[in-house]
Design a protein around this motif. Structure first.
Motif, PDB file in Angstrom:
ATOM      1  N   ALA A 230       0.817  -1.218   0.000  1.00 57.37           N
ATOM      2  CA  ALA A 230       0.000   0.000   0.000  1.00 57.37           C
ATOM      3  C   ALA A 230       0.845   1.259   0.000  1.00 57.37           C
ATOM      4  O   ALA A 230       0.483   2.257  -0.633  1.00 57.37           O
ATOM      5  N   ASP A 231       1.992   1.236   0.693  1.00 61.24           N
ATOM      6  CA  ASP A 231       2.802   2.453   0.785  1.00 61.24           C
ATOM      7  C   ASP A 231       3.590   2.757  -0.497  1.00 61.24           C
ATOM      8  O   ASP A 231       4.276   3.775  -0.584  1.00 61.24           O
ATOM      9  N   LYS A 232       3.503   1.865  -1.523  1.00 64.88           N
ATOM     10  CA  LYS A 232       4.209   2.092  -2.786  1.00 64.88           C
ATOM     11  C   LYS A 232       3.256   2.547  -3.904  1.00 64.88           C
ATOM     12  O   LYS A 232       3.711   2.926  -4.985  1.00 64.88           O
ATOM     13  N   VAL A 233       1.953   2.515  -3.629  1.00 61.88           N
ATOM     14  CA  VAL A 233       0.983   2.766  -4.705  1.00 61.88           C
ATOM     15  C   VAL A 233       1.064   4.192  -5.240  1.00 61.88           C
ATOM     16  O   VAL A 233       0.974   4.421  -6.452  1.00 61.88           O
ATOM     17  N   ASP A 234       1.255   5.174  -4.363  1.00 59.57           N
ATOM     18  CA  ASP A 234       1.341   6.552  -4.848  1.00 59.57           C
ATOM     19  C   ASP A 234       2.530   6.732  -5.793  1.00 59.57           C
ATOM     20  O   ASP A 234       2.427   7.448  -6.803  1.00 59.57           O
ATOM     21  N   ALA A 235       3.641   6.085  -5.482  1.00 61.55           N
ATOM     22  CA  ALA A 235       4.815   6.172  -6.364  1.00 61.55           C
ATOM     23  C   ALA A 235       4.529   5.505  -7.707  1.00 61.55           C
ATOM     24  O   ALA A 235       4.943   6.006  -8.768  1.00 61.55           O
ATOM     25  N   ILE A 236       3.809   4.394  -7.667  1.00 62.84           N
ATOM     26  CA  ILE A 236       3.441   3.703  -8.910  1.00 62.84           C
ATOM     27  C   ILE A 236       2.524   4.587  -9.759  1.00 62.84           C
ATOM     28  O   ILE A 236       2.683   4.689 -10.976  1.00 62.84           O
ATOM     29  N   MET A 243      -5.393   5.704 -19.607  1.00 68.48           N
ATOM     30  CA  MET A 243      -6.530   6.264 -20.324  1.00 68.48           C
ATOM     31  C   MET A 243      -7.455   6.964 -19.337  1.00 68.48           C
ATOM     32  O   MET A 243      -8.012   8.015 -19.606  1.00 68.48           O
ATOM     33  N   ASN A 244      -7.668   6.343 -18.192  1.00 69.65           N
ATOM     34  CA  ASN A 244      -8.398   6.911 -17.069  1.00 69.65           C
ATOM     35  C   ASN A 244      -7.608   6.549 -15.817  1.00 69.65           C
ATOM     36  O   ASN A 244      -6.513   6.002 -15.891  1.00 69.65           O
ATOM     37  N   ALA A 245      -8.151   6.853 -14.643  1.00 66.34           N
ATOM     38  CA  ALA A 245      -7.453   6.496 -13.416  1.00 66.34           C
ATOM     39  C   ALA A 245      -7.318   4.982 -13.330  1.00 66.34           C
ATOM     40  O   ALA A 245      -8.271   4.251 -13.603  1.00 66.34           O
ATOM     41  N   PRO A 246      -6.145   4.465 -12.965  1.00 62.59           N
ATOM     42  CA  PRO A 246      -5.978   3.017 -12.821  1.00 62.59           C
ATOM     43  C   PRO A 246      -6.930   2.441 -11.777  1.00 62.59           C
ATOM     44  O   PRO A 246      -7.352   3.129 -10.847  1.00 62.59           O
ATOM     45  N   THR A 247      -7.244   1.162 -11.950  1.00 61.17           N
ATOM     46  CA  THR A 247      -8.071   0.461 -10.986  1.00 61.17           C
ATOM     47  C   THR A 247      -7.187  -0.084  -9.871  1.00 61.17           C
ATOM     48  O   THR A 247      -6.162  -0.720 -10.144  1.00 61.17           O
ATOM     49  N   VAL A 248      -7.577   0.163  -8.629  1.00 65.91           N
ATOM     50  CA  VAL A 248      -6.812  -0.310  -7.469  1.00 65.91           C
ATOM     51  C   VAL A 248      -7.748  -1.115  -6.580  1.00 65.91           C
ATOM     52  O   VAL A 248      -8.854  -0.659  -6.255  1.00 65.91           O
ATOM     53  N   TYR A 252      -6.894 -10.179  -1.178  1.00 69.57           N
ATOM     54  CA  TYR A 252      -7.618 -10.889  -0.120  1.00 69.57           C
ATOM     55  C   TYR A 252      -6.734 -11.105   1.109  1.00 69.57           C
ATOM     56  O   TYR A 252      -5.633 -11.634   1.014  1.00 69.57           O
ATOM     57  N   ARG A 253      -7.231 -10.640   2.241  1.00 70.38           N
ATOM     58  CA  ARG A 253      -6.552 -10.795   3.522  1.00 70.38           C
ATOM     59  C   ARG A 253      -5.093 -10.335   3.445  1.00 70.38           C
ATOM     60  O   ARG A 253      -4.160 -11.036   3.869  1.00 70.38           O
ATOM     61  N   SER A 254      -4.905  -9.149   2.896  1.00 75.37           N
ATOM     62  CA  SER A 254      -3.548  -8.626   2.739  1.00 75.37           C
ATOM     63  C   SER A 254      -3.593  -7.109   2.743  1.00 75.37           C
ATOM     64  O   SER A 254      -4.614  -6.501   2.418  1.00 75.37           O
ATOM     65  N   ASP A 255      -2.477  -6.492   3.152  1.00 77.26           N
ATOM     66  CA  ASP A 255      -2.390  -5.037   3.043  1.00 77.26           C
ATOM     67  C   ASP A 255      -1.752  -4.618   1.714  1.00 77.26           C
ATOM     68  O   ASP A 255      -1.415  -3.464   1.524  1.00 77.26           O
ATOM     69  N   TRP A 256      -1.579  -5.580   0.835  1.00 73.61           N
ATOM     70  CA  TRP A 256      -1.093  -5.281  -0.514  1.00 73.61           C
ATOM     71  C   TRP A 256      -2.271  -4.919  -1.412  1.00 73.61           C
ATOM     72  O   TRP A 256      -3.418  -5.281  -1.134  1.00 73.61           O
ATOM     73  N   LEU A 257      -1.944  -4.204  -2.502  1.00 76.91           N
ATOM     74  CA  LEU A 257      -2.965  -3.772  -3.460  1.00 76.91           C
ATOM     75  C   LEU A 257      -2.646  -4.301  -4.850  1.00 76.91           C
ATOM     76  O   LEU A 257      -1.482  -4.528  -5.202  1.00 76.91           O
ATOM     77  N   SER A 258      -3.690  -4.451  -5.650  1.00 77.40           N
ATOM     78  CA  SER A 258      -3.550  -4.796  -7.064  1.00 77.40           C
ATOM     79  C   SER A 258      -3.861  -3.552  -7.889  1.00 77.40           C
ATOM     80  O   SER A 258      -4.864  -2.881  -7.654  1.00 77.40           O
ATOM     81  N   VAL A 259      -2.994  -3.248  -8.834  1.00 72.90           N
ATOM     82  CA  VAL A 259      -3.162  -2.067  -9.694  1.00 72.90           C
ATOM     83  C   VAL A 259      -3.291  -2.541 -11.138  1.00 72.90           C
ATOM     84  O   VAL A 259      -2.486  -3.347 -11.607  1.00 72.90           O
ATOM     85  N   GLU A 260      -4.298  -2.051 -11.821  1.00 74.16           N
ATOM     86  CA  GLU A 260      -4.526  -2.463 -13.204  1.00 74.16           C
ATOM     87  C   GLU A 260      -4.819  -1.232 -14.053  1.00 74.16           C
ATOM     88  O   GLU A 260      -5.564  -0.342 -13.640  1.00 74.16           O
ATOM     89  N   THR A 261      -4.235  -1.194 -15.249  1.00 69.29           N
ATOM     90  CA  THR A 261      -4.432  -0.050 -16.129  1.00 69.29           C
ATOM     91  C   THR A 261      -4.222  -0.455 -17.582  1.00 69.29           C
ATOM     92  O   THR A 261      -3.746  -1.560 -17.867  1.00 69.29           O
ATOM     93  N   VAL A 262      -4.571   0.427 -18.493  1.00 69.20           N
ATOM     94  CA  VAL A 262      -4.367   0.215 -19.929  1.00 69.20           C
ATOM     95  C   VAL A 262      -3.418   1.293 -20.432  1.00 69.20           C
ATOM     96  O   VAL A 262      -3.605   2.480 -20.146  1.00 69.20           O
ATOM     97  N   VAL A 263      -2.382   0.869 -21.173  1.00 70.13           N
ATOM     98  CA  VAL A 263      -1.377   1.806 -21.670  1.00 70.13           C
ATOM     99  C   VAL A 263      -1.072   1.496 -23.132  1.00 70.13           C
ATOM    100  O   VAL A 263      -1.463   0.448 -23.652  1.00 70.13           O
ATOM    101  N   GLU A 264      -0.371   2.398 -23.793  1.00 71.22           N
ATOM    102  CA  GLU A 264       0.048   2.155 -25.164  1.00 71.22           C
ATOM    103  C   GLU A 264       1.139   1.090 -25.180  1.00 71.22           C
ATOM    104  O   GLU A 264       2.043   1.099 -24.346  1.00 71.22           O
ATOM    105  N   ARG A 265       1.045   0.180 -26.145  1.00 70.31           N
ATOM    106  CA  ARG A 265       1.985  -0.939 -26.237  1.00 70.31           C
ATOM    107  C   ARG A 265       3.434  -0.464 -26.282  1.00 70.31           C
ATOM    108  O   ARG A 265       4.324  -1.043 -25.658  1.00 70.31           O
ATOM    109  N   ARG A 266       3.669   0.622 -27.004  1.00 77.14           N
ATOM    110  CA  ARG A 266       5.047   1.093 -27.185  1.00 77.14           C
ATOM    111  C   ARG A 266       5.677   1.627 -25.904  1.00 77.14           C
ATOM    112  O   ARG A 266       6.892   1.799 -25.819  1.00 77.14           O
TER     113      ARG A 266
END
Length: 292
Positions: A230-236, A243-248, A252-266
């Motif tokens: 969680a403390d690294k998400v702002d840096a990420i 395209m829009n704000a990433p999904t965070v 499950y049962r963790s203080d970790w987060l999953s971050v998902e986004t869409v970017v240009e392939r290049r």
């Protein structure tokens, strides 16, 4: 009563394979049979016909077809009275417009179109070429080329050619030099005017366009998914374009987060090292079929 169907033209020839692949990404499976000009498609609301791109606009204009895909160049060549629904930027080799260019022998004295006054030009693109030179006030003789157009100058059968190219490689390989670009062209989705006025047919054409455009857009995009404390998400977030704000989401049962986004392939090859440096882990890249 028969169910309504949209009669759609698919370009036969160099664009056929790319078109079938694009439709597959958009959600339609097209199955062609050898020497059969009416491919099957897994949509009861569509009826397909294979037509040469050069003739497509004529068939759409006359109402033989309700809609079709063809080049902007052939619409202009035939001066067709059709509805241009949208540009679909794809080709047999790359997703960029092709160019009709004026080319001469590499050692010829001609440097500009004006230098060709009184000379002979060979091309398949006869109507447009004649109009181009007429509007420029340059008297030339334009004759139809049945193929092997680049060789016409080499063999001394013409002083210049007007030919289509994406990279110019084939023209250079024949020892020719481009002296002008006459037109940039790309595939366009076109419709018959009466069909476009029909609410059901128009809606079907618009659905086709939306999903085809989504498939084309997806070709240049990928999804990235990663985990992080969680403390690294702002840096990420500071590293990620989106395209829009990433999904965070919380794992499950963790203080970790999953971050998902869409970017240009290049962008990916430069992004992944940066993401790792700011604390992202378990980075997954995956392809997309459509971005709508």
């Amino acid at each position: 009563m028969d169910e309504p169907r949209l009669r759609l033209g698919i370009p036969k020839g160099s664009l056929e394979e790319a078109t079938v692949k694009l439709f597959a990404k958009a959600g339609w499976k097209i199955t062609s049979h050898h020497r059969n000009y009416f491919p099957e498609v897994d949509d009861p609301e569509l009826s397909l016909a294979l037509c040469r791109a050069q003739e497509m606009a004529r068939y759409v204009e006359s109402g033989v077809l309700d809609a079709g895909l063809t080049g902007k160049d052939w619409i202009l060549e035939n001066e067709s009275d059709v509805v241009v629904v949208a540009d679909l930027i794809y080709s047999k080799a790359s997703n960029r417009p092709a160019r009709w260019v004026l080319a001469v022998a590499g050692d010829s004295p001609y440097r500009r179109p004006e230098d060709l006054a009184g000379k002979k030009i060979a091309t398949e693109f006869v109507g447009f070429t004649r109009r181009y030179f007429a509007e420029a006030g340059i008297p030339v003789e334009v004759e139809y080329s049945w193929g092997a157009t680049e060789a016409k100058v080499v063999e001394g059968l013409a002083d210049a050619i007007v030919e289509i190219t994406e990279t110019g490689t084939t023209i250079k390989a024949h020892g020719l030099r481009i002296i002008a670009e006459l037109l940039q062209t790309n595939t366009q989705l076109i419709a018959n005017k009466k069909a476009w006025e029909d609410p059901w047919k128009r809606r079907k054409i618009e659905i086709l366009n939306t999903l085809l455009q989504g498939a084309l857009r997806a070709e240049t995009m990928v999804a990235l998914k990663m985990n992080a404390p969680a403390d690294k998400v702002d840096a990420i977030m500071g590293v990620l374009p989106s395209m829009n704000a990433p999904t965070v989401a919380h794992l499950y049962r963790s203080d970790w987060l999953s971050v998902e986004t869409v970017v240009e392939r290049r962008q990916v090859r430069d992004l992944i090292p940066k993401l790792l440096a700011v604390g992202a882990q378990d980075i997954i890249e995956y392809a997309l079929n459509k971005v709508v």
